[in-house]
Structure formats: structure tokens, C-alpha cells
Design a protein around this motif. Structure first.
Motif, short mmCIF file in Angstrom:
data_model
loop_
_atom_site.label_atom_id
_atom_site.label_comp_id
_atom_site.label_asym_id
_atom_site.label_seq_id
_atom_site.Cartn_x
_atom_site.Cartn_y
_atom_site.Cartn_z
N THR A 12 0.82 -1.22 0.00
CA THR A 12 0.00 0.00 0.00
C THR A 12 0.86 1.27 0.00
O THR A 12 2.00 1.27 0.49
N SER A 100 -6.04 -1.67 -7.92
CA SER A 100 -7.02 -0.82 -7.22
C SER A 100 -6.35 0.12 -6.23
O SER A 100 -6.90 1.17 -5.90
N GLU A 101 -5.17 -0.23 -5.78
CA GLU A 101 -4.42 0.67 -4.87
C GLU A 101 -3.87 1.86 -5.66
O GLU A 101 -3.90 2.99 -5.21
N LYS A 104 -7.38 4.22 -7.60
CA LYS A 104 -8.64 4.20 -6.80
C LYS A 104 -9.75 4.83 -7.63
O LYS A 104 -10.89 4.42 -7.59
N ASN A 105 -9.35 5.86 -8.37
CA ASN A 105 -10.29 6.58 -9.20
C ASN A 105 -10.28 5.95 -10.60
O ASN A 105 -9.47 6.31 -11.44
#
Ligand code: AMP
Length: 285
Positions: A12, A100-101, A104-105
Motif C-alpha cells: 500500500t 485498485s491501490e 482508486k479513481n
């Protein structure tokens, strides 16, 4: 000396930022990759480990730089082996986020788009949007890691040119370190995509570097205009699906025209397809 350091695999952005907050005692080097690491990547990693106190290797198959119909799904993913190579090289952090990390948008993403003039040729011509994806992910990694130096291979010469220009145009305070192409004994430039090639295709692929070496040889023997060099390249690569053979001014990436005199230090580039595999290579003249 740095070997055997404790490698951390980080998924992350927050975790990586927290770790890097403690890295205040020296320079930070970043090596952006899509993984499936080979000796080419290793040369960049080793240079970063040599030149910096801390090295971050990102391993991320970046969806925004793949065009429709390209090999995003089948691109090799070998994180365990990649981490092992990084550990033996003395890397501190492997940053391996999920898509997806990083995105996110998913819709209406803000992108970094290099100038149309720089992308509307060579690889950008067939890979529409590719360099927007590359510039965007590299800018994101620069903002996340805030490295002092970042390492890129000359194998992807147009990418290197575009990244250097982005750093200049957007005032990133980062030194871009260009690293030479690492090749197999046969001359074939190492690439994660070489794993797609059958034995027969591999033998054909070896002709790419042969053609480029011949271009350099002819240039060094005084042939400094594009036509005879192009004829020779097409003869060596006869029957292969050549996407382009061009020679560019390395500083500006402007393509030489038929009547131009080629300068020493220019770059000759080839892209072609063998079966479904797209390969690129280049040589400095
Ligand atoms: P990739 O994982 O293909 O996105 O490549 C990550 C970085 O490694 C890029 O800067 C590439 O230019 C570099 N690279 C890939 N193959 C080679 C090679 N054979 N020699 C030197 N650098 C390479």
C-alpha cells in the motif's frame, strides 16, 4: 556490504510512505518495473543499490499503459522470484501494489500526457495512449516515493526520452539515470516478453540485434544516410513483420528523413512482431 538487508514487500501507498519517512540518512533510488525481473532489470537495481542508501523497486503491471488487445492479462507475474532477486541485490523495499491501490479513481483519471509530437511516432504510433499510461504511472511513483534518483533502461529509448522530458517539463527534482541495454549472448536484448517466444521465434528474434549491429558497422564505415541502412535492415529481417526501423537524433528524438545526414550519437530503433510478440531494440551510432 548492503546484501542481506531485510527486504520489505509493501502493498500500500500509506505503508510505503510511512517506511520512507524513516529513510532520512541518505539518497533514495527508485527502479520502476513491471516485474518478471531479468538481468536487464538487475543491472538497474544494482546501480541503484550502489548509488543510494535506500532502493525501492516497484513491481506493477500498469494497466493504463496497455492498449486494447495487448497482453495485459497474460503478462508474466512472478513476484516471489522478483522479491528473491531484489533481496540478493540488497534492495530495501519492493512496492507491489494492486491495480485498485494505484488507481482508486477508475473513471475520469487525471493523466500525465506527454506532448503529441513526442508520442505520435515510433512506439506511440501503434500503441495509442501507451506513453500517457507510462508518464502517469511514473509520475505517481515519483510522487509516492520522492526518490533522489530513478533508473531506466536504454532498451525503452522512447520511454526514457519521454520520462526525461516529463521530469524537465514538470520540474520533478529527480535525477534520471539511463542504463545500458543488457543482452543475451546471442545479442537479443533481454525482455520479459522473450518468454512468449518459441525456440524458432527466438532464433528469428536474434536477427534484430544482428541488423542493428550491422547498421552501426555500416555507419562507422561512412554510410550516413538512411536509405542503404534501411535496405540492409529489411534484407536481414526479410519475412518478418517490421513495425518500424528509424534513426532519430538522440537529444530531440526527431526522426531522420531520407536526405538527412545522420550524426554520430544518433539512435537506430526497430520494432517488430514475431507471431503475437512485439519486440523492440535500439543501438547508438
Ligand atoms: P519493464 O519491466 O519492461 O517495464 O522494464 C523496467 C525497466 O527495465 C525499464 O526502464 C526498462 O527499460 C528496463 N529494461 C528492460 N529490459 C532491459 C534490458 N534488456 N536492459 C536494460 N534495461 C532494461
Amino acid at each position: 556490504m548492503k546484501k542481506g538487508k531485510n527486504l520489505k514487500i509493501i502493498k500500500t501507498i500509506n505503508e510505503l510512505r510511512a517506511e520512507l519517512k524513516n529513510c532520512t540518512e541518505g539518497l533514495i533510488g527508485l527502479v520502476p518495473t513491471m516485474g518478471a525481473l531479468h538481468e536487464g532489470h538487475k543491472s538497474l537495481i544494482q546501480k541503484s543499490v550502489e548509488e543510494n542508501k535506500y532502493t525501492v523497486v516497484s513491481v506493477f503491471v500498469n494497466p493504463t499503459q496497455f492498449c486494447a488487445g495487448e497482453d495485459l492479462d497474460k503478462y508474466p507475474r512472478t513476484l516471489e522470484a522478483d522479491a528473491l532477486m531484489c533481496k540478493t541485490c540488497g534492495v530495501d523495499f519492493v512496492f507491489a501494489p494492486n491495480p485498485s491501490e494505484m488507481y482508486k479513481n477508475q473513471k475520469n483519471l487525471t493523466m500525465v500526457c506527454p506532448s503529441f509530437e513526442d508520442v505520435d511516432k515510433l512506439c506511440g504510433k501503434s500503441r495509442i495512449g501507451h506513453f500517457d499510461g507510462v508518464a502517469t504511472i511514473v509520475a505517481k511513483l515519483f510522487n509516492i516515493v520522492q526518490p533522489n534518483k530513478a533508473y531506466f533502461g536504454q532498451k525503452d529509448a522512447q520511454q526514457l526520452f519521454i520520462i526525461k522530458k516529463m521530469v524537465q517539463d514538470l520540474n520533478f527534482n529527480i535525477e534520471i539515470v539511463a542504463c545500458p541495454i543488457v543482452r543475451e549472448e546471442s545479442g537479443l536484448a533481454l525482455s520479459s516478453r522473450n518468454s512468449y517466444l518459441s525456440e524458432d521465434e527466438h532464433r528469428q528474434a536474434e536477427k534484430i540485434s544482428l541488423a542493428l549491429r550491422k547498421v552501426k558497422e555500416m555507419f562507422e564505415n561512412g554510410i550516413n544516410n538512411i536509405m542503404p541502412l534501411t535496405d540492409m535492415v529489411f534484407a536481414i529481417l526479410d519475412g518478418m513483420e517490421i513495425e518500424y526501423f528509424e534513426i532519430v537524433d538522440t537529444e530531440t528524438f526527431e526522426i531522420y528523413e531520407k536526405t538527412d545526414i545522420i550524426k554520430t550519437g544518433s539512435t537506430a530503433l526497430i520494432a517488430l512482431r514475431i507471431g503475437t510478440t512485439r519486440l523492440i531494440d535500439n543501438i547508438e551510432l
